[in-house]
Design an enzyme around this catalytic site. Structure first.
Site, short mmCIF file in Angstrom:
data_model
loop_
_atom_site.label_atom_id
_atom_site.label_comp_id
_atom_site.label_asym_id
_atom_site.label_seq_id
_atom_site.Cartn_x
_atom_site.Cartn_y
_atom_site.Cartn_z
N GLY A 12 -4.20 4.31 3.48
CA GLY A 12 -3.06 3.37 3.53
C GLY A 12 -1.78 4.03 3.08
O GLY A 12 -1.79 4.89 2.21
N ASP A 145 -3.75 1.49 -4.86
CA ASP A 145 -4.86 0.86 -5.58
C ASP A 145 -5.06 1.44 -6.98
O ASP A 145 -5.70 0.83 -7.83
CB ASP A 145 -6.17 1.03 -4.81
CG ASP A 145 -6.16 0.31 -3.47
OD1 ASP A 145 -5.24 -0.48 -3.23
OD2 ASP A 145 -7.09 0.54 -2.68
N MET A 189 -3.59 -6.89 -3.15
CA MET A 189 -4.51 -5.84 -2.68
C MET A 189 -5.17 -5.08 -3.84
O MET A 189 -4.95 -5.40 -5.00
CB MET A 189 -3.77 -4.85 -1.78
CG MET A 189 -3.59 -5.31 -0.36
SD MET A 189 -2.81 -3.98 0.60
CE MET A 189 -3.07 -4.59 2.25
N ARG A 191 -8.55 -3.56 -3.29
CA ARG A 191 -9.96 -3.39 -2.97
C ARG A 191 -10.85 -3.71 -4.18
O ARG A 191 -10.80 -4.81 -4.66
CB ARG A 191 -10.18 -1.98 -2.45
CG ARG A 191 -11.36 -1.89 -1.51
CD ARG A 191 -11.43 -0.57 -0.83
NE ARG A 191 -10.79 -0.57 0.46
CZ ARG A 191 -10.25 0.50 1.03
NH1 ARG A 191 -10.24 1.65 0.41
NH2 ARG A 191 -9.73 0.42 2.23
N GLU A 245 -7.80 -9.29 -3.96
CA GLU A 245 -8.50 -9.47 -2.68
C GLU A 245 -9.99 -9.15 -2.82
O GLU A 245 -10.83 -9.67 -2.11
CB GLU A 245 -7.89 -8.56 -1.61
CG GLU A 245 -8.01 -7.06 -1.96
CD GLU A 245 -7.55 -6.11 -0.86
OE1 GLU A 245 -6.99 -6.56 0.14
OE2 GLU A 245 -7.77 -4.89 -1.03
O1 F6P Z 1 -4.40 1.63 0.76
C1 F6P Z 1 -5.25 0.83 0.00
C2 F6P Z 1 -5.33 -0.52 0.61
O2 F6P Z 1 -4.04 -1.04 0.68
C3 F6P Z 1 -6.26 -1.50 -0.08
O3 F6P Z 1 -5.68 -2.13 -1.19
C4 F6P Z 1 -6.57 -2.45 1.04
O4 F6P Z 1 -7.79 -3.11 0.84
C5 F6P Z 1 -6.65 -1.53 2.21
O5 F6P Z 1 -5.82 -0.43 1.92
C6 F6P Z 1 -6.24 -2.12 3.52
O6 F6P Z 1 -6.37 -1.16 4.49
P1 F6P Z 1 -5.91 -1.27 5.99
O7 F6P Z 1 -4.43 -1.14 6.00
O8 F6P Z 1 -6.58 -0.11 6.64
O9 F6P Z 1 -6.38 -2.60 6.48
#
Ligand code: F6P
Length: 390
Positions: A12, A145, A189, A191, A245
């Site tokens: 990300g 994260d 966000m 994870r 999340e």
């Molecule tokens: O980059 C980390 C993150 O933002 C997490 O917090 C989130 O769950 C995930 O990426 C979302 O990823 P994507 O943009 O691939 O859906």
């Protein structure tokens, strides 16, 4: 630097991942590298020979400075998991990649990313050692994260944490303006780690933090949640909740997973939809007016609210990777070692083996979270505050 260098971005995006890219580029040029290539969309793009020559794009000091201050991933990104090279099918991918690196006369390989990306670069370093390649492989940390092991924090976190603290303050000011009954749930966000959600508590330094904060470090229980919300709502007529999340039930299943069965290349579930789900449950419980707010992508590249500390440290991480590669290092990730003694913050770069960071997640220490699992204490604030400065 006798040969060419190549750099990629993965996972990300953040507000400051391009500051690391700029730091890598500027340091490579200062150290006399030939060409500096960029992988377009990370290692997945490299496999398709999709690269650019950064020297053609970054011609002046101002170009580099602008890149440093530009959010999101300039080179594009990917969530591509390299196969195990110990299988014949897997090894074919590495043979192809090393052939491409040879064609480009690469001596230095830099990859800017989180724990999945450290898996990628670790595998490449491992295979490189196996075939006796002299390419040096260096990982540059990045993720909003903040869940990378062996580093105090990650570039990208400070800016996202600052944004979350700021918008939480603004949401609370707004959600309490009528003096009428109102429950607001804000989904953040992160994870499987609660670092970003905990950052909502930074709003309390302006006298208006969230009433409740739920993070994935503890099990989530819907009836406890409704009791907490109901109690605060009945007492004050208002309740603002920050929720990760990635909160999960005692059996490990995501509370939000029902909404998202899609997974990425590393098998991570796409999370989301939790705020409205919990807001609906809170409405049934309290009868209040409710709002579910999912910060979603707004929090990831909010460079209008970037932390200057974060921008500078991201640059330093990129520069340190180049210095380490020049010094002969490979198979390492740049890390931050920080001190907060008596409120005086210092941060220096160091190196750790990639295997210590790949595929592992760092969580908030349990003792920084209150016993009920619905708030954080001063230890978190003391940790996070220096990271959002400037
Ligand atoms: O980059 C980390 C993150 O933002 C997490 O917090 C989130 O769950 C995930 O990426 C979302 O990823 P994507 O943009 O691939 O859906």
């Amino acid at each position: 630097m006798a040969k060419n260098a190549i750099v990629g971005q993965s996972g990300g995006p953040t507000s400051v991942i391009n500051a690391s890219l700029a730091g890598v580029y500027e340091s490579c040029k200062r150290r006399g590298a030939g060409k500096v290539y960029g992988m377009l969309h990370g290692v997945a793009g490299l496999l398709e020979r999709r690269t650019c020559v950064l020297d053609d794009k970054l011609k002046t000091a101002l170009d580099i400075e602008l890149l440093k201050r530009t959010p999101s991933s300039y080179l594009g990104s990917c969530r591509y998991k390299l196969p195990d090279w110990h299988t014949a099918e897997g090894e074919a991918v590495y043979v192809q990649l090393f052939e491409i690196l040879k064609e480009l006369d690469i001596g230095y390989f830099f990859y800017i990313g989180g724990n999945d990306s450290m898996d990628t670069i670790g595998k490449l370093a491992d295979y490189g050692a196996h075939i006796g390649s002299d390419i040096r492989f260096m990982g540059v940390p990045k993720t909003i994260d903040n869940d990378l092991m062996v580093t105090d924090h990650t570039p990208g976190y400070g800016s996202a944490a600052k944004y979350i603290g700021v918008v939480m303050k603004e949401i609370i000011r707004d959600a309490t303006v009528y003096g009428t009954k109102y429950v607001t749930i804000v989904e953040i966000m992160g994870r499987n780690a609660g670092w970003l959600t905990a950052a909502s508590e930074l709003a309390s330094l302006s006298g208006c933090g969230p009433d409740l904060i739920y993070m994935p470090e503890t099990d989530f229980d819907l009836s406890d949640f409704l009791d907490d919300v109901g109690r605060i709502y009945r007492n004050t007529g208002n309740c603002v909740v920050a929720v990760s999340e990635g909160v999960h039930l005692a059996d490990g299943s995501f509370v939000s997973e029902g909404k998202a069965s899609a997974t990425d290349g590393f098998g991570h579930a796409q999370l989301g939809g939790l705020a409205s789900k919990l807001a609906e449950a809170a409405k049934l419980e309290t009868g209040a007016k409710v709002r579910g707010i999912e910060l979603s992508l707004l929090q990831r590249c909010a460079a209008h609210c970037a932390s200057a500390t974060d921008v500078e440290e991201a640059w330093e991480a990129g520069a340190a990777a180049v210095e380490a590669a020049v010094a002969g290092m490979t198979d390492k990730m740049v890390v931050f070692k920080c001190d907060r003694e008596d409120g005086a913050y210092t941060c220096v770069t160091s190196l750790e083996p990639l295997e210590k960071a790949a595929n592992i997640e760092k969580k908030i220490p349990r003792e920084w979270i209150n016993e009920a699992g619905n708030g954080v204490n001063h230890q978190f604030i003391e940790y996070a505050l220096p990271l959002i400065q400037g």
